[in-house]
Design an enzyme around this catalytic site. Sequence first.
Site, PDB file in Angstrom:
ATOM      1  CB  SER A   7       3.286 -38.602 -12.309  1.00 39.36           C
ATOM      2  OG  SER A   7       2.898 -38.371 -13.646  1.00 39.36           O
ATOM      3  CG  HIS A  47      -2.558 -36.307 -13.590  1.00 38.44           C
ATOM      4  ND1 HIS A  47      -2.405 -36.639 -14.925  1.00 38.44           N
ATOM      5  CD2 HIS A  47      -1.323 -35.928 -13.175  1.00 38.44           C
ATOM      6  CE1 HIS A  47      -1.141 -36.472 -15.277  1.00 38.44           C
ATOM      7  NE2 HIS A  47      -0.476 -36.036 -14.232  1.00 38.44           N
ATOM      8  CD  GLU A 106      -2.407 -39.051 -18.572  1.00 39.79           C
ATOM      9  OE1 GLU A 106      -2.759 -38.975 -19.764  1.00 39.79           O
ATOM     10  OE2 GLU A 106      -1.310 -38.634 -18.159  1.00 39.79           O
ATOM     11  CD  GLU A 123      -2.533 -34.774 -17.928  1.00 44.64           C
ATOM     12  OE1 GLU A 123      -3.076 -35.648 -18.629  1.00 44.64           O
ATOM     13  OE2 GLU A 123      -1.323 -34.776 -17.657  1.00 44.64           O
ATOM     14  CG  ASP A 148       0.275 -42.456 -17.976  1.00 38.50           C
ATOM     15  OD1 ASP A 148       0.995 -43.325 -17.443  1.00 38.50           O
ATOM     16  OD2 ASP A 148       0.519 -41.230 -17.894  1.00 38.50           O
ATOM     17  CG  ASP A 171       6.393 -40.395 -19.088  1.00 34.41           C
ATOM     18  OD1 ASP A 171       7.398 -39.706 -19.365  1.00 34.41           O
ATOM     19  OD2 ASP A 171       5.425 -39.925 -18.446  1.00 34.41           O
ATOM     20  CE  LYS A 209       5.182 -36.657 -19.938  1.00 34.59           C
ATOM     21  NZ  LYS A 209       5.070 -37.142 -18.538  1.00 34.59           N
ATOM     22  CG  HIS A 234      -0.269 -32.602 -21.979  1.00 34.16           C
ATOM     23  ND1 HIS A 234      -1.532 -32.280 -21.546  1.00 34.16           N
ATOM     24  CD2 HIS A 234      -0.161 -33.946 -21.734  1.00 34.16           C
ATOM     25  CE1 HIS A 234      -2.141 -33.340 -21.077  1.00 34.16           C
ATOM     26  NE2 HIS A 234      -1.326 -34.371 -21.185  1.00 34.16           N
TER      27      HIS A 234
END
Length: 424
Positions: A43, A156, A165, A206, A243, A314, A339, A367
């Site tokens: 993403s 993910h 997340e 993840e 997230d 983000d 990041k 990460h």
Amino acid sequence: MCRAIKSIDSMEILDSRGNPTVRTFVTLEDGSIGVASVPSGASTGENEALELRDGDPQRYGGKGVLKAVSNVKEVIAPKLIGIDAAKQQEIDQIMIELDGTRFKENLGANAILSVSMAVCRAAATSLGLPLYEYIGGCTANRIPVPMMNILNGGQHADSSVDFQEFMVMPIGAPTFGEALRYGTETFHTLKKILKEKGYSTAVGDEGGFAPNLKSNEEPCELILEAIEKAGYKPGEDIAIALDLAASSFYQDGKYVLSRSGGGEKTTDDIIAILEDWINKYPIVSIEDGLAEDDWEGFQKLTASIGDKIQIVGDDIYVTNTDFIKKGIEMKASNSVLIKLNQIGSVSETVEAIRLCREAGWTYVVSHRSGETEDDFIADFTVAMDGRQIKTGSACRSERLCKYNRLMEIERELGKASRFENPFA
């Protein structure tokens, strides 16, 4: 000059999703070697620095990185040979100018970052310093609280959950080692709960579980149950972080919750959902609760609940100081996800963190979903006095290597190490 760069080499390797990425080797005149591998995101923000791919359908479905590798060896290396590896900012600036584009479209951020990180490692080795001390100085001693991703959705995972997340943060643990234990025990308890309910315990990119659930809220319910059954107090020992990666389900000005069957939502609808959730669950942080283009929505969200919890941007910032400055002016959040590969060099990433500090904002080093066994971000987070780190679940070695490195650093620092609740 013994720290002068003697040679730079590069190669194509595979990341945790089996896609090609870049690994670079920097050798100094004194024999010191730095090696670095670059991760890849799923993403991704539309303004991220370019991850250069070959586009050759005959190799890895077009995802090969031989062009980036060639750029390291044939374009970058000749310009850096003979330069003192300790001159990180100068080296990064040479590569940025050599590329000549805003988002590193010519050489590729993957090529530039691999060299930047490898140079940094080589210089630390030459000076006989651990990486965190080389970057952060002799007082770098804070070990971050992990944001441990234990349930995956969105891009993910192939599941019925729209939000990406669902994480646990062991904010009440006395040390990083204990925090890792708190989170891991909750992770394994969640696995038992999922099995009992007949849900899949397969994991996503993840390492978090990726079951088909009844709603986007059920993950919060399950994690709350797991925290309690693992013997911990929700909100005191372990908190929850989210997230949403909202850009991934934002279409034509609407938030389309198609995976869960939640239908179309407005910005105000999403804010209302999050307001409701923070009253029900011990949520301390929400990342990308709205889409990267929804700046006014981020303003509203931060005005609504930013005094209660951490609002992390983000995709809206992509570790770029231009966008972070805009966010600070607009009060669009109160925290930034950091990041390295979004911006493409070590020194630019450090500058982004400096900007956060000056504004009094928090920052979370992270990460990517396509990771490698490189543990650079563990040392980097300690060096930057980062109080939080995102590096995945309690399984998959590309995630655990970062956690294990942080335990090593805690052990090396001994009594000098600091581990604190970032929200206290």
